[in-house]
Write an enzyme that holds these catalytic residues in place. Sequence first.
Site, PDB file in Angstrom:
ATOM      1  N   GLY A 101      14.806  -3.470 -33.310  1.00 49.94           N
ATOM      2  CA  GLY A 101      14.905  -4.674 -32.498  1.00 49.94           C
ATOM      3  C   GLY A 101      15.869  -4.451 -31.355  1.00 49.94           C
ATOM      4  O   GLY A 101      16.336  -3.332 -31.114  1.00 49.94           O
ATOM      5  N   THR A 102      16.181  -5.525 -30.655  1.00 53.04           N
ATOM      6  CA  THR A 102      17.116  -5.402 -29.534  1.00 53.04           C
ATOM      7  C   THR A 102      18.503  -4.978 -30.008  1.00 53.04           C
ATOM      8  O   THR A 102      19.251  -4.356 -29.265  1.00 53.04           O
ATOM      9  CB  THR A 102      17.228  -6.740 -28.789  1.00 53.04           C
ATOM     10  OG1 THR A 102      17.594  -7.766 -29.724  1.00 53.04           O
ATOM     11  CG2 THR A 102      15.903  -7.113 -28.136  1.00 53.04           C
ATOM     12  N   VAL A 106      16.729  -0.564 -38.319  1.00 47.01           N
ATOM     13  CA  VAL A 106      16.970  -0.720 -39.748  1.00 47.01           C
ATOM     14  C   VAL A 106      16.325   0.456 -40.459  1.00 47.01           C
ATOM     15  O   VAL A 106      15.129   0.718 -40.291  1.00 47.01           O
ATOM     16  CB  VAL A 106      16.395  -2.045 -40.287  1.00 47.01           C
ATOM     17  CG1 VAL A 106      16.642  -2.148 -41.790  1.00 47.01           C
ATOM     18  CG2 VAL A 106      17.028  -3.230 -39.575  1.00 47.01           C
ATOM     19  N   LYS A 121      21.340  -1.491 -41.397  1.00 47.89           N
ATOM     20  CA  LYS A 121      21.165  -1.915 -40.009  1.00 47.89           C
ATOM     21  C   LYS A 121      22.128  -1.114 -39.151  1.00 47.89           C
ATOM     22  O   LYS A 121      23.344  -1.222 -39.312  1.00 47.89           O
ATOM     23  CB  LYS A 121      21.444  -3.413 -39.901  1.00 47.89           C
ATOM     24  CG  LYS A 121      21.270  -4.009 -38.523  1.00 47.89           C
ATOM     25  CD  LYS A 121      21.485  -5.523 -38.584  1.00 47.89           C
ATOM     26  CE  LYS A 121      21.282  -6.204 -37.255  1.00 47.89           C
ATOM     27  NZ  LYS A 121      21.427  -7.684 -37.359  1.00 47.89           N
ATOM     28  N   ASP A 217      18.132 -18.933 -35.573  1.00 41.72           N
ATOM     29  CA  ASP A 217      16.980 -18.067 -35.314  1.00 41.72           C
ATOM     30  C   ASP A 217      16.082 -17.980 -36.547  1.00 41.72           C
ATOM     31  O   ASP A 217      15.659 -16.896 -36.953  1.00 41.72           O
ATOM     32  CB  ASP A 217      17.441 -16.667 -34.895  1.00 41.72           C
ATOM     33  CG  ASP A 217      16.321 -15.874 -34.225  1.00 41.72           C
ATOM     34  OD1 ASP A 217      15.349 -16.496 -33.753  1.00 41.72           O
ATOM     35  OD2 ASP A 217      16.420 -14.629 -34.175  1.00 41.72           O
TER      36      ASP A 217
END
Length: 431
Positions: A101-102, A106, A121, A217
Amino acid sequence: METRRIIEFPMDKRPRKKPRLTWDMPPPLPPPKVLPAIYCGQEFANGGISNFLYPNNMFYGGFPRYGSPPWRPDDKDGHYVFSIGENLTPRYRILSKMGEGTFGQVLECFDNEKQEVVAIKIVRSINKYREAAMIEIDVLQRLVRHDVGRARCVQIRNWFDYRNHICIVFERLGPSLYDFLRKNSYRSFPVDLVRELGRQILESVAFMHDLQLIHTDLKPENILLVSSECIKVPDYKFLSRSTKNGSYFKNLPKSSAIKLIDFGSTTFENQDHSYVVSTRHYRAPEVILGLGWNHPCDLWSVGCILVELFSGRALFQTHENLEHLAMMERVLGPFPQHMVLRADHRAEKYFRRGARLNWPDGATSRESLRAVWKLPCLPNLIMQHVDHSAGDLIDLLQGLLRYDPAGRLTAREALRHPFFIRDHRRFGYPL
């Protein structure tokens, strides 16, 4: 996806017996209260976040001190460069890449010390992402101290700073609800399963709100099944007609147990709130209108998630604010005037003379017009996908998707709603 036809029973009849799934069973007794475990890692030993000075022989637990691969530069975006099979510190061996992701990546890793598979992560080596990761660790520590049953949110096991990358070690969980739907051709979940998933999501949100935390989120990508096990069942919606690929089956989770993840955007109630939060499809109207936001923005997201689970599709599939607001009005009716009149100056352009939404005149394309007009109102949408419990579900979603955040249901109020209280449980659930 299995493509063979069903031959075990006639096409117009359901099987006499169905496999019992975990979410078909009565709710389990609450777990006994136990003292929180002491996790490995310096930050759990002293109860606060400190500058992690590693390595030392105590941390490695007897493993070779120089077991890490040779140093190599990060890629152009600051991501850690790795190879499958090599070590991430001598303690963790990299098994596979689980996602990106940004924030970073992971990785699935094997913990040589604990002899278990974990998810790590690895945050990009850029200051703003490192700072956000330290805030997430603070949130995760607070959650783990209070989540005695460890049933609501993903558990942090450890964290460390490795070659300028903040690394957060988590328990290994199953796929996200979004990934499960995607790999199942976006076939919807039965309403009884949606009820069990919704109950757990709301319990998790209520738990966070009690701690004065706002997730900001919530979306199917950030809700993970605890187990990867699934069961293949007949899809009765496809039994009455021929399908191009013969897909007469769909997968369902064997267990409904879930946990929330990704607390990188989580905000403490007393912190300054950014102007925009939440992923677009799950963003509350008060955020788009610039009216300020608080705990109720999470409940709007929960409402959108529940619609997606029982329908298989995101409620508001859009990437533009005016179209998003038009979709809301199409599904839920016109906006209250008091919200329109208080809209931020950046949102005034979406309305005519500050009164009515500038739609369809403001539409950017015919495709946008069609995307809005094809949406049914909320009760019709629910009844397209749900047979029993439709009335209770409509009422619940009207409370969660209420425009005015002051009138929106809280997580605790939603948990007391008849949709969750009444005993709709059946031995055979409708598919």
